[in-house]
Design a protein around this motif. Structure first.
Motif, PDB file in Angstrom:
ATOM      1  N   ILE A  39      -4.623 -17.340  42.464  1.00  0.00           N
ATOM      2  CA  ILE A  39      -5.246 -16.740  41.284  1.00  0.00           C
ATOM      3  C   ILE A  39      -4.140 -16.042  40.488  1.00  0.00           C
ATOM      4  O   ILE A  39      -4.111 -16.064  39.274  1.00  0.00           O
ATOM      5  CB  ILE A  39      -6.319 -15.715  41.701  1.00  0.00           C
ATOM      6  N   ASP A  80     -10.573 -18.942  34.310  1.00  0.00           N
ATOM      7  CA  ASP A  80     -10.855 -20.261  34.863  1.00  0.00           C
ATOM      8  C   ASP A  80     -11.749 -20.085  36.079  1.00  0.00           C
ATOM      9  O   ASP A  80     -12.268 -18.986  36.303  1.00  0.00           O
ATOM     10  CB  ASP A  80      -9.556 -21.034  35.179  1.00  0.00           C
ATOM     11  N   VAL A  81     -11.948 -21.188  36.853  1.00  0.00           N
ATOM     12  CA  VAL A  81     -12.887 -21.083  37.974  1.00  0.00           C
ATOM     13  C   VAL A  81     -12.426 -20.094  39.024  1.00  0.00           C
ATOM     14  O   VAL A  81     -13.217 -19.603  39.815  1.00  0.00           O
ATOM     15  CB  VAL A  81     -13.131 -22.450  38.665  1.00  0.00           C
ATOM     16  N   ARG A  82     -11.146 -19.788  39.031  1.00  0.00           N
ATOM     17  CA  ARG A  82     -10.634 -18.906  40.068  1.00  0.00           C
ATOM     18  C   ARG A  82     -10.700 -17.427  39.693  1.00  0.00           C
ATOM     19  O   ARG A  82     -10.653 -16.569  40.572  1.00  0.00           O
ATOM     20  CB  ARG A  82      -9.200 -19.291  40.439  1.00  0.00           C
ATOM     21  N   GLY A  83     -10.763 -17.143  38.433  1.00  0.00           N
ATOM     22  CA  GLY A  83     -10.806 -15.732  38.069  1.00  0.00           C
ATOM     23  C   GLY A  83     -10.805 -15.548  36.563  1.00  0.00           C
ATOM     24  O   GLY A  83     -10.474 -16.471  35.816  1.00  0.00           O
ATOM     25  N   SER A  84     -11.148 -14.347  36.144  1.00  0.00           N
ATOM     26  CA  SER A  84     -11.172 -14.081  34.707  1.00  0.00           C
ATOM     27  C   SER A  84      -9.798 -13.568  34.273  1.00  0.00           C
ATOM     28  O   SER A  84      -8.976 -13.139  35.090  1.00  0.00           O
ATOM     29  CB  SER A  84     -12.230 -13.024  34.396  1.00  0.00           C
ATOM     30  N   TYR A 112      -9.395  -9.885  35.045  1.00  0.00           N
ATOM     31  CA  TYR A 112      -9.147  -9.682  36.472  1.00  0.00           C
ATOM     32  C   TYR A 112      -7.681  -9.958  36.783  1.00  0.00           C
ATOM     33  O   TYR A 112      -7.021  -9.209  37.510  1.00  0.00           O
ATOM     34  CB  TYR A 112     -10.054 -10.601  37.290  1.00  0.00           C
ATOM     35  N   ASP A 146      -5.493  -7.079  35.820  1.00  0.00           N
ATOM     36  CA  ASP A 146      -5.595  -5.960  36.771  1.00  0.00           C
ATOM     37  C   ASP A 146      -4.906  -6.307  38.087  1.00  0.00           C
ATOM     38  O   ASP A 146      -4.242  -5.467  38.693  1.00  0.00           O
ATOM     39  CB  ASP A 146      -7.069  -5.621  37.033  1.00  0.00           C
ATOM     40  N   ALA A 147      -5.107  -7.562  38.508  1.00  0.00           N
ATOM     41  CA  ALA A 147      -4.561  -7.962  39.806  1.00  0.00           C
ATOM     42  C   ALA A 147      -3.037  -7.946  39.773  1.00  0.00           C
ATOM     43  O   ALA A 147      -2.387  -7.563  40.754  1.00  0.00           O
ATOM     44  CB  ALA A 147      -5.078  -9.337  40.194  1.00  0.00           C
ATOM     45  N   GLU A 162      -8.912  -2.647  45.222  1.00  0.00           N
ATOM     46  CA  GLU A 162      -8.120  -2.902  44.010  1.00  0.00           C
ATOM     47  C   GLU A 162      -8.164  -4.355  43.571  1.00  0.00           C
ATOM     48  O   GLU A 162      -8.044  -4.649  42.393  1.00  0.00           O
ATOM     49  CB  GLU A 162      -6.665  -2.486  44.254  1.00  0.00           C
ATOM     50  N   LEU A 163      -8.320  -5.253  44.544  1.00  0.00           N
ATOM     51  CA  LEU A 163      -8.294  -6.681  44.209  1.00  0.00           C
ATOM     52  C   LEU A 163      -9.670  -7.336  44.291  1.00  0.00           C
ATOM     53  O   LEU A 163      -9.847  -8.483  43.865  1.00  0.00           O
ATOM     54  CB  LEU A 163      -7.318  -7.431  45.123  1.00  0.00           C
ATOM     55  N   LEU A 174     -19.296 -26.347  40.156  1.00  0.00           N
ATOM     56  CA  LEU A 174     -19.411 -26.458  38.707  1.00  0.00           C
ATOM     57  C   LEU A 174     -19.079 -27.901  38.339  1.00  0.00           C
ATOM     58  O   LEU A 174     -17.961 -28.354  38.597  1.00  0.00           O
ATOM     59  CB  LEU A 174     -18.422 -25.516  38.015  1.00  0.00           C
ATOM     60  N   ARG A 232     -15.603 -29.260  37.024  1.00  0.00           N
ATOM     61  CA  ARG A 232     -14.518 -28.316  37.275  1.00  0.00           C
ATOM     62  C   ARG A 232     -14.194 -28.132  38.754  1.00  0.00           C
ATOM     63  O   ARG A 232     -13.083 -27.737  39.095  1.00  0.00           O
ATOM     64  CB  ARG A 232     -14.855 -26.968  36.635  1.00  0.00           C
ATOM     65  N   THR A 233     -15.155 -28.359  39.606  1.00  0.00           N
ATOM     66  CA  THR A 233     -14.859 -28.156  41.043  1.00  0.00           C
ATOM     67  C   THR A 233     -15.280 -29.379  41.860  1.00  0.00           C
ATOM     68  O   THR A 233     -15.922 -29.261  42.895  1.00  0.00           O
ATOM     69  CB  THR A 233     -15.562 -26.905  41.603  1.00  0.00           C
ATOM     70  N   LEU A 260     -17.116 -13.687  44.058  1.00  0.00           N
ATOM     71  CA  LEU A 260     -15.691 -14.014  43.935  1.00  0.00           C
ATOM     72  C   LEU A 260     -14.915 -12.723  43.681  1.00  0.00           C
ATOM     73  O   LEU A 260     -15.479 -11.758  43.164  1.00  0.00           O
ATOM     74  CB  LEU A 260     -15.487 -14.998  42.776  1.00  0.00           C
ATOM     75  N   HIS A 262     -12.974 -11.746  41.435  1.00  0.00           N
ATOM     76  CA  HIS A 262     -13.011 -11.144  40.087  1.00  0.00           C
ATOM     77  C   HIS A 262     -14.372 -10.518  39.806  1.00  0.00           C
ATOM     78  O   HIS A 262     -14.463  -9.523  39.094  1.00  0.00           O
ATOM     79  CB  HIS A 262     -12.587 -12.156  39.015  1.00  0.00           C
ATOM     80  N   HIS A 270     -14.451  -7.209  41.758  1.00  0.00           N
ATOM     81  CA  HIS A 270     -13.547  -6.267  41.105  1.00  0.00           C
ATOM     82  C   HIS A 270     -14.207  -5.668  39.865  1.00  0.00           C
ATOM     83  O   HIS A 270     -14.182  -4.446  39.656  1.00  0.00           O
ATOM     84  CB  HIS A 270     -12.255  -6.993  40.724  1.00  0.00           C
ATOM     85  N   GLU A 271     -14.798  -6.541  39.070  1.00  0.00           N
ATOM     86  CA  GLU A 271     -15.465  -6.081  37.849  1.00  0.00           C
ATOM     87  C   GLU A 271     -16.561  -5.064  38.194  1.00  0.00           C
ATOM     88  O   GLU A 271     -16.685  -4.027  37.536  1.00  0.00           O
ATOM     89  CB  GLU A 271     -16.096  -7.319  37.189  1.00  0.00           C
TER      90      GLU A 271
END
Ligand SMILES: Cc1cc2nc3c(=O)[nH]c(=O)nc-3n(C[C@H](O)[C@H](O)[C@H](O)COP(=O)(O)OP(=O)(O)OC[C@H]3O[C@@H](n4cnc5c(N)ncnc54)[C@H](O)[C@@H]3O)c2cc1C
Ligand code: FES
Ligand code: FES
Lengths: 276, 903
Positions: A187, A251-255, A258, A261-262, B772-773, B817, B820-821, B887, B889, B892-893
């Motif tokens: 990611i 993308d599909v793995r993350g915004s 994000y 921040d990461a 944090e992650l 998806l 996409r996946t 997920l 993200h 985290h959000e």
């Protein structure tokens, strides 16, 4: 049906490249791109080229042959300068991928998420390219020109990577963020190399991957680190303002947000691990 | 080109195109089908072999690169005396192979490790096996096996007569799985077979016209279109045959089959989609529940108004009044995604015409439904169709629908030649069914003492383009949506809408895992509200024997949730203490503990689902179990043998097995709904009893007599009396048993007896969250399952552990998806490094209807896992996941948002 060449001598390979061929090294990017269809391209298999193999110390640094595999790198006797790259090598795919996938293949495939790229950027690596008309060297940052794009011209082959010997004792590290433990596309990831003189950072090179079309060095952060004492406070020097070269996407793995921040977290942790 | 290399110790010369993948050369040219192909892209590791003593993916190695080198495959592991290697023995003994499709790859990866490291630890094993995916086992038993392989040799357990039930007997089909000899859908295709490549829709919704196919037909043996299908509709329900075998002018999801190119393998592979003349007119697709239910939404299927497939629910008591009197009420709206089965074996099979019959060899969960469906599509009588199930490399519900069957059958019928089709991984992922995305609105209320009073749950499902098992999901969920609790006032509703997503079908749990995410979040919220411990809150409300369910069914027996929770209590307390100690040293990582409970009705919902099992004893003394239930890895071949053996009174080891073949077995229904142990197991028990009665009658012996079988002679010992029966003289004996679990239809308010029995379970998860992650690491799961009776504890644990791994994926990483996946690197399933150590506690609250008291466990393992993990994340962070997968993200959000609120 396409031709398949597996020359032993570099000259033969370069001669073959007079006509377009798809270069095949470890095949770990080549085959997945060709699932469920006949393979009809002309293929140049570079696996038997002795000139492209092996890791050696040379004047001014180290030469990593283009077809050095991730496993060979991990097993090689190398100074701490290479710790980060070795950490990345252990995170590329699983053992099967590490046993055949090559360093140059990772660069030439030029995926934004290629784990080798940030490390090699942080090592200030150069790419040695050869063709029938001669050889040239490019900084890695110039070699990868975009997602899935490189500066390779028709007829050119990557022969080796060169890592310069730093002026001072050096530490390096790599951190990868993925959504599962093994076999995962990053990611985001970050790599750092710091040269240390008198307990202070004499030079720092930091790069981030999967947060822009091509992995990027962060010169502002590098400048902020220069001269800093190597202790826990290193992490505090990271500031989002240093991230201007990055342009993370959703993308599909993350915004994108994000990823931003990461990256901050990864870099702080990376510097903390380097300081300890 | 000629490639000379050493294969399994033998100098070998192979001829062919040097760019050929090693995996293909081994399988197709060198006859070594032990090496499996699950993706051809390095993502699954099923093809792992040793190249110069190091593990590699054989699908990523060119034959041209193999020149002069050594290759070792699973076929090389056996000892030179033909015995199994220690590692293989360990895989057998520990139940490390379920479906067995990943087993050769796992074995070779482990072999690579063991050659370098004599006594590896768990961490080293995980590193070494990290590149091989297993969708069945949850990896725990594989790790145990590798640990054991470096230690003492195994003793293989072969239970004596009467002691099979309850024994950790090794799988009856295990030897074939650990040697690579088991033949899966793509493993035994005849050499002269033609191949099919299916041309599929690149659009989620479009109209199309076919251009002139003449040029293609010239290059190929045939190009099949909708016009070639005698009855162009299939579907699970007799009255909903809505999915075309080949689309006719309109496609409703990306990946829908449009044409079948039939020819020799190289030719069909060489024809690109761009060479196929199809004129597409894409239309705006209806994606997701909101689009499907919007006012004026375009219809996915013209004759399905409002895009509604089906709705219905359960009503009991007076919900409105009851809520008014509640001391605490909580509400939530939860969303889940399409989830892919991701069995490691893609759909595969082949067919041949035998006179006026068609014979289909295929990987399937349901040979008899396949037979009837193919007969319907081809306008043949069911006896003209024979289904021969191959070994099945994982199903989980996804191989209950037709895939390659009608295509290979139609082509073989027409061309009078064997025809095969093997889906690629992207094709398998795009074209076949998924778990239903759900939106679940839940409201629960309890009294001041923490007793549940009322619940109102509405579950809305995206059923994709075609009905498939949508009705089953929409029916099952309202019955289960209140959770395994006694709730006097209930209103539940299930509804499914068509969209232009992939058809959502059956996937382990039929919608119940989605519903459990909602009801368990509500249990946590109510417990927290009343400051009652979350486990105790559930204990207080657990359905117990004697309770009446929301459908008005009195649970007479075998409702072991409270026992499960009792068994978990010490683990729960310890986990809390450990978590508190860890969190005291505050840092970026916080731990939490969560709990999830479930119940699950075994077998079809309010529908007959009989099984018939036969046992034969031939004049030559061969004892055969004719078993129409397919073993898709879950172990029914072994379980039914164990049950039949004890019912008959002979050792399980004396049985030979005929499995699945519709010409040689009787219908034992589909392998789904966790029904094979309970339903087919009962039929096997009855068949065993029947044969025993016949033998005792022949010997004129009493019911306590013991039997033994040697050669053609059965010896019957009845007290001091010993009689022998010579089968050569008496002729063959055949016995039969049937069972159909007693259920009743549900009335308009959902009242009735939908299932004859229910499994119950509770699981605890401990997680560590990186604040944090937003990443979550599951540290431990303790699972307590009431299975009635564990016929084979190793296999039961295997089901639970495998279910947990899938539940973990559902909670944390899996989201399909379209476009996409559609591969196993963008669609993530748990690897060996993601599944924690799992403790299984088996509760045996016997079900009198079941064989030896057994119920089912195939699906229950998965259901409580996501709720337990999500509860643990909430415990650690205060964040409740309203949408899965959680997920990094997304978590985290949510953590950032929660912090913002607090600040
Ligand atoms: C399951 C799996 C997991 C993976 N995981 C990761 C991961 O975690 N991180 C990661 O970064 N990558 C990952 N990869 C990608 C891949 O393994 C690496 O990029 C690898 O280093 C590529 O090397 P190769 O030798 O296999 O490349 P190849 O497939 O042989 O070649 C890759 C490309 O580079 C070109 N090329 C190769 N060598 C040369 C050369 N010397 N000169 C000119 N052109 C050349 C080829 O023509 C081709 O276009 C994964 C791949 C798989 C299949
Ligand atoms: S088939 Fe080779 S890795 Fe999946
Ligand atoms: S046993 Fe591993 S995938 Fe089935």
């Amino acid at each position: 049906m396409g031709a398949y060449l597996r020359p032993r001598r570099l000259e033969e390979a370069l001669l073959a490249l007079d006509r377009p061929h798809v270069v095949l090294a470890g095949g770990t990017d080549f085959y997945p791109a060709r699932v469920g269809r006949a393979i009809e391209e002309d293929v140049l298999d570079i696996g038997a080229l002795a000139a492209l193999r092996g890791i050696s110390a040379v004047a001014g640094g180290w030469r990593l042959g283009a077809t050095t595999t991730w496993s060979e790198l991990v097993e090689a006797d190398l100074p701490p300068l290479f710790d980060g790259l070795k950490q990345a090598a252990r995170e590329v795919g699983g053992r099967q991928i590490q046993n055949v996938g090559t360093l140059a293949g990772n660069l030439c495939n030029a995926s934004p998420a290629a784990d080798g790229v940030p490390c090699l950027l942080a090592l200030d690596a150069e790419v040695e390219v050869a063709s029938r008309t001669g050889a040239r060297r490019l900084a890695l940052g110039q070699f990868i020109t975009g997602p899935r794009r490189t500066a390779l011209k028709p007829g050119e082959l990557v022969v080796a990577l060169h890592v310069p010997r730093p002026a001072h004792p050096t530490r390096s590290a790599f951190l990868k963020l993925g959504a599962r433990r093994y076999l995962v596309i990053s990611i985001a990831m970050a790599a750092a190399t710091v040269e240390i003189a008198d307990d202070r950072i004499a030079a720092a090179r930091v790069a981030v991957g999967a947060c822009s079309a091509v992995a990027q060095r962060l010169p502002a952060l590098e400048a902020a680190l220069a001269g800093a004492r190597v202790d826990r406070s290193l992490a505090d020097r990271v500031d989002p303002a240093h991230f201007t070269p990055l342009a993370p996407i959703d993308d599909v793995r993350g915004s994108a947000s994000y990823r931003s921040d990461a990256v901050l977290v990864l870099l702080r942790r990376l510097l903390t691990s380097i300081a300890s | 080109m000629k490639v000379a290399f050493t294969l399994n110790g033998t100098a070998t010369v192979w001829r062919g195109l040097p760019v050929t993948r090693l995996a293909a050369a081994l399988r197709d040219d060198l006859g070594l089908t032990g090496t499996k192909v699950g993706c051809d892209a390095g993502d699954c590791g099923a093809c792992t072999v040793l190249l110069d003593d190091r593990q590699v993916c054989a699908c990523l190695v060119a034959m041209g690169q193999v020149e002069g080198r050594t290759v070792e495959t699973v076929e090389n592991l056996e000892r030179s005396d033909g015995g199994l290697a220690r590692l293989q023995e360990a895989f057998l003994a520990h139940g490390a192979a379920q479906c067995g499709i990943c087993t050769p790859g796992m074995l070779m990866a482990a072999e690579d490790l063991l050659r370098r490291t004599r006594q590896p630890g768990r961490a080293e094993i995980e590193e070494a096996l990290g590149g091989v995916l297993c969708r069945c086992t949850g990896y725990g038993k594989i790790i145990e096996a590798v640990l054991a392989a470096s230690q003492q040799p195994m003793v293989r357990l072969s239970p004596p007569a009467g002691a099979a039930v309850g024994a950790r007997m090794v799988r009856v089909d295990g030897h074939a799985k650990v040697t690579g000899r088991d033949l899966f859908g793509a493993d035994a295709v005849p050499d002269d077979a033609l191949w099919i490549r299916v041309v599929r829709s690149p659009h989620a919704r479009a109209r199309f016209e076919l251009g002139d196919l003449g040029a293609l037909r010239h290059r190929l043996a045939a190009v099949l279109t909708a016009a070639d299908v005698p009855f162009n509709g299939f579907g699970i329900y007799p009255d909903i045959k809505d999915q075309p075998v080949l689309a006719a002018g309109i496609v409703r999801y990306r990946g829908e089959a449009v044409l079948a190119l039939v020819g020799d393998r190289a030719t069909v592979l060489s024809i690109g989609d761009d060479e196929v003349p199809i004129r597409w007119t894409p239309e705006a697709p209806v994606m997701g529940i909101d689009a499907a239910t919007a006012a004026g939404a375009s219809l996915v299927q013209a004759d399905k108004p409002r895009n509604l497939l089906l709705d219905g629910g359960v009503r009991r008591g007076d919900v409105a009044t009851a809520f008014a009197g509640c001391a605490a009420i909580v509400e939530g709206l939860f969303e889940t995604a399409f989830v892919e089965h991701a069995y490691i074996e893609p759909e595969a099979g082949w067919a041949r015409r035998v006179g006026d019959r068609i014979e289909i060899h295929v990987t399937t969960q349901t040979p008899y439904m396949d037979r009837d469906e193919i007969a319907n599509v081809m306008r043949l009588s069911p006896d003209s169709v024979r289904i021969v199930p191959t070994a099945c490399g994982g199903g989980f519900g996804g191989k209950l629908d037709l895939s390659v069957q009608p295509l290979v059958a139609l082509a073989a019928w027409r061309l009078k030649r064997p025809v095969a089709c093997v889906y690629t991984r992207p094709e398998s992922m795009a074209a076949t069914t998924k778990r239903h995305p759900a939106r679940i609105a839940a409201k629960f209320g309890c009294d001041a003492a923490g007793k549940l009073v009322a619940c109102d749950v509405r579950a809305t499902f995206d059923t994709g383009a075609y009905a498939s098992w949508g009705p089953t999901v929409a029916n099952r969920v309202p019955v289960h949506a209140m959770g395994p609790y006694a709730v006097p006032h209930v209103r539940t509703w299930g509804e499914a809408f068509f969209t232009n997503g992939p058809p959502a079908g059956a996937f382990r749990g039929f919608g119940v895992p989605q519903a459990a995410i909602a009801h368990e979040a509500m249990m946590d919220a109510l417990a927290d509200r009343l400051d009652i411990d979350r486990l105790e809150f559930r204990h207080r409300n657990a359905l117990r024997a004697g309770d009446t369910t929301a459908t008005g069914q009195v649970l007479a027996h075998s409702a072991g949730l409270a026992q499960c929770l009792d068994a978990l209590r010490p683990h729960w307390r310890r986990a809390h203490d450990e978590v508190a100690a860890f969190n005291a040293a505050s840092g970026a990582r916080r731990r939490g503990v969560g709990i999830g409970c479930m119940w699950y009705g075994i077998g079809n919902t309010s529908m007959s689902n009989p099984s018939r099992i036969r046992i034969g004893l031939s004049p030559s003394g061969e004892l055969t179990l004719y078993n129409g239930a397919v073993d898709i890895g879950q172990g029914s071949n072994t379980i039914l043998t164990q049950i039949a053996a004890d019912a008959l009174g002979l050792p399980a080891g004396q049985f030979v097995l005929v499995a699945g073949d519709t010409d040689r077995t009787a219908d034992a229904g589909k392998t789904s709904a966790s029904r094979q142990t309970f339903v087919s197991g009962k039929a096997a028990e009855r068949a065993g009893h029947d044969l025993r009665r016949q033998i005792l009658r022949l010997a004129n012996a009493g019911s306590d007599a013991t039997l033994s079988l040697e050669g053609t002679r059965i010896t019957v010992r009845d007290g001091a009396e010993v009689r022998t029966i010579d089968l050569a003289a008496t002729g063959p004996l055949t016995a039969e048993g049937t069972f159909d679990p007693p259920t009743t239809a549900l009335d308009a308010d959902g009242q009735g007896v939908p299932y004859a029995t229910y499994a119950f379970a509770a699981q605890i998860a401990t997680v560590e969250v990186d604040l944090e992650l937003g990443t979550v690491k599951v540290l431990r799961i303790v699972a307590a399952h009431d299975v009635g009776r564990a016929i084979n504890p190793t296999l039961v644990e295997g089901q639970i552990e495998g279910g947990i791994a899938q539940g973990l994926g559902l909670a944390l990483m899996e989201e399909f998806l379209p476009e996409r996946t559609e591969n196993l690197h963008d669609y993530l399933i748990p690897t060996v490094g993601d599944v924690p150590e799992i403790d299984c506690i088996l509760i045996e609250d016997a079900e009198p209807l079941g064989p030896s008291g057994a119920k089912g466990v195939g699906e229950p393992g998965l259901v409580p896992t996501a709720p337990a993990i999500l509860g643990a994340v909430h415990h650690a962070t205060g964040v409740r996941a309203m949408r899965v997968p959680l997920l990094p993200h997304r978590l985290h959000e949510a953590i950032v948002a929660a912090k913002g609120k607090r600040a």
